[in-house]
Scaffold this motif. Structure first.
Motif, PDB file in Angstrom:
ATOM      1  N   ALA A 196       0.921  -1.160  -0.161  1.00  0.00           N
ATOM      2  CA  ALA A 196       0.255  -0.085   0.233  1.00  0.00           C
ATOM      3  C   ALA A 196       0.796   1.205  -0.114  1.00  0.00           C
ATOM      4  O   ALA A 196       0.557   2.143  -0.645  1.00  0.00           O
ATOM      5  N   THR A 197       1.850   1.403   0.845  1.00  0.00           N
ATOM      6  CA  THR A 197       2.769   2.556   0.825  1.00  0.00           C
ATOM      7  C   THR A 197       3.388   2.702  -0.417  1.00  0.00           C
ATOM      8  O   THR A 197       3.471   3.723  -0.974  1.00  0.00           O
ATOM      9  N   ALA A 198       3.888   1.655  -1.080  1.00  0.00           N
ATOM     10  CA  ALA A 198       4.551   1.911  -2.297  1.00  0.00           C
ATOM     11  C   ALA A 198       3.679   2.301  -3.448  1.00  0.00           C
ATOM     12  O   ALA A 198       4.103   3.116  -4.119  1.00  0.00           O
ATOM     13  N   MET A 199       2.441   1.827  -3.535  1.00  0.00           N
ATOM     14  CA  MET A 199       1.615   2.448  -4.487  1.00  0.00           C
ATOM     15  C   MET A 199       1.095   3.445  -4.355  1.00  0.00           C
ATOM     16  O   MET A 199       1.148   4.363  -4.964  1.00  0.00           O
ATOM     17  N   LEU A 200       0.853   3.892  -3.034  1.00  0.00           N
ATOM     18  CA  LEU A 200       0.435   5.327  -2.715  1.00  0.00           C
ATOM     19  C   LEU A 200       1.278   6.313  -3.085  1.00  0.00           C
ATOM     20  O   LEU A 200       1.143   7.429  -3.747  1.00  0.00           O
TER      21      LEU A 200
END
Length: 480
Positions: A196-200
């Motif tokens: 989630a952090t990488a995609m955001l």
């Protein structure tokens, strides 16, 4: 055919593979203002071998060198600083069964060396104090200590190591383990909150292009640039011209090595972890490791806690996490290790329900040998599984990052996810991609990555877990 190239002053970097390595490299390079294309054949990022903890200091592996432990500590501290909402802040308990030929005292010199290294890191930079106070990095418990804790009630929010050890003391058969028991500030790591952090982050970086559901089919070097051909989710072909090519294909790294004629020997190992629900157990648990000899029926047992009584289970036996012929090597004619058909089928087609049930039950029983009440647990979802590449010939290698070959070609081969940021840094340094100060802190270098609120990361992670068919408990924040 579409050609996505255009005349640019900035070099363009293509990263193939959106696992921990590729996603972190894209995040780091993108935060430096570089022109990055990340290509992933799946619908989202960070789908691969099971992740459950950082391996800060390599405490779980008795067989690896002390230098690898120190490397993993440094890499894990940096990883927490970059992905601050991805860790579950609870300790890990290491117990040695009475049947094991080793004694827990043998771990103490290495733990002390790691503790001193962590102390030095914190003295150098207070922002490195992400694993708690250095003086409390590890703590020893004799049987009398656990007998005392067994009579205690765990507070709603554990405030010290003793509080975290209470459920362990209550449920473990204390006659079956050696003393001292060791509690270490080794944190959990959520693969879903990492994704989630990488995609955001990538969604907000103006120079990053994320191509999901995209499969590379050809890569040719012409006139000093890489000409790539890929298919989108509708099998339509596209072309892409880049200056640098980064192979972050995980266990299939060898396929791109073969395609680009950059041979490299490696191993690949198929592993799996299992999900179980322990009904009625609402304590806040540490992670628990029962050491054992890898590959034997007494192999290491590992209980990783998530929210609401859901646990991830490893057992380093061939009936649980390991598999017959699960460790393979590159053949003479190729850089790509070939997995047995039965394991390759699991990667491409999923698992038969009966196999999931049987292996999860084996994992539950493996933990239940030391914690009898855990035998009440039941399977609660499909396994977390994948194949893990290991560069070279040392199957105990854990701290690995990047290697370079040919013209503007690199392969990121990490065994542990915390090595990914170091690999990304080496890409920039080796290719001299950015002219920024090496004195800048991780926080200064990654303003977008560190701008996300914890609840936003958690919610997106829950959505990813649901989309992938896993219990949402694996995505929730636990610990304190």
């Amino acid at each position: 055919m579409q050609n996505n190239s255009s005349n640019r002053q900035k070099p363009r970097i293509a990263i193939i593979g959106g696992g921990v390595a590729g996603a972190t490299a894209a995040v780091h390079l993108g935060e430096q203002g570089l022109d990055v294309v990340l290509m992933e054949r799946g619908p989202s990022l960070v789908n691969g071998p099971p992740i459950c903890h950082l391996h800060a200091g390599g405490n779980l592996y008795r067989e690896i060198s002390q230098q690898q432990c120190l490397d993993l500590l440094r890499q894990s501290v940096d990883t927490i600083r970059l992905y601050r909402h991805t860790v579950n802040k609870r300790p890990t308990v290491i117990a040695t069964p009475i049947t094991d030929p080793e004694h827990p005292q043998a771990l103490l010199p290495r733990l002390e060396a790691v503790k001193q290294a962590y102390q030095a890191m914190v003295q150098q930079d207070a922002c490195n104090a992400v694993l708690g106070a250095p003086d409390e990095y590890y703590q020893l418990y004799e049987r009398a200590d656990l007998e005392r804790l067994r009579l205690s009630s765990q507070p709603q929010e554990p405030a010290c190591m003793d509080d975290w050890l209470i459920p362990f003391a209550k449920h473990v058969d204390l006659d079956l383990i050696q003393y001292p028991v060791i509690a270490v500030q080794e944190y959990g790591w959520s693969v879903f909150r990492l994704a989630a952090t990488a995609m955001l982050t990538l969604q907000q970086l103006p120079h990053c292009q994320l191509l999901t559901n995209s499969t590379l089919v050809d890569a040719q070097m012409r006139d000093g640039q890489w000409h790539l051909t890929y298919h989108d989710e509708d099998s339509q072909p596209h072309t892409l011209v880049v200056d640098y090519l980064v192979n972050a294909c995980g266990y299939e790294t060898g396929k791109l090595d073969d395609l680009t004629k950059n041979p490299q020997y490696r191993m690949a190992e198929f592993k799996a972890a299992y999900i179980a629900k322990w009904p009625g157990e609402d304590s806040l648990w540490p992670e628990v490791i029962f050491h054992g000899q890898r590959g034997t029926p007494q192999g290491m047992a590992q209980l990783t806690p998530y929210a609401d009584g859901v646990f991830q289970l490893h057992g380093m036996t061939k009936a649980i996490t390991l598999f017959d012929d699960g460790l393979t090597r590159s053949p003479l004619h190729s850089s790509q290790p070939i997995l047995p058909d039965v394991l390759q089928m699991k990667l491409t087609n999923g698992w038969p329900d009966a196999v999931v049930e049987a292996r999860t039950r084996h994992a539950i029983a493996h933990i239940g040998k030391f914690m009898p009440d855990y035998c009440r647990a039941y399977p609660d979802g499909k396994p977390l599984f994948g194949a893990q590449q290991i560069p070279g010939e040392d199957e105990t290698l854990r701290a690995a990052d990047v290697s370079f070959s040919g013209h503007n070609y690199a392969r990121i081969e990490i065994v542990k996810g915390s090595s990914a940021l170091e690999a990304a840094r080496k890409l920039i340094a080796h290719w001299q991609l950015a002219d920024h100060s090496t004195l800048a802190s991780i926080e200064q270098q990654h303003p977008i990555s560190l701008s996300h609120a914890a609840d936003r990361v958690e919610q997106f992670a829950i959505e990813l877990a649901q989309a992938r068919g896993y219990p949402v408990e694996l995505a929730k924040i636990i610990g304190c």
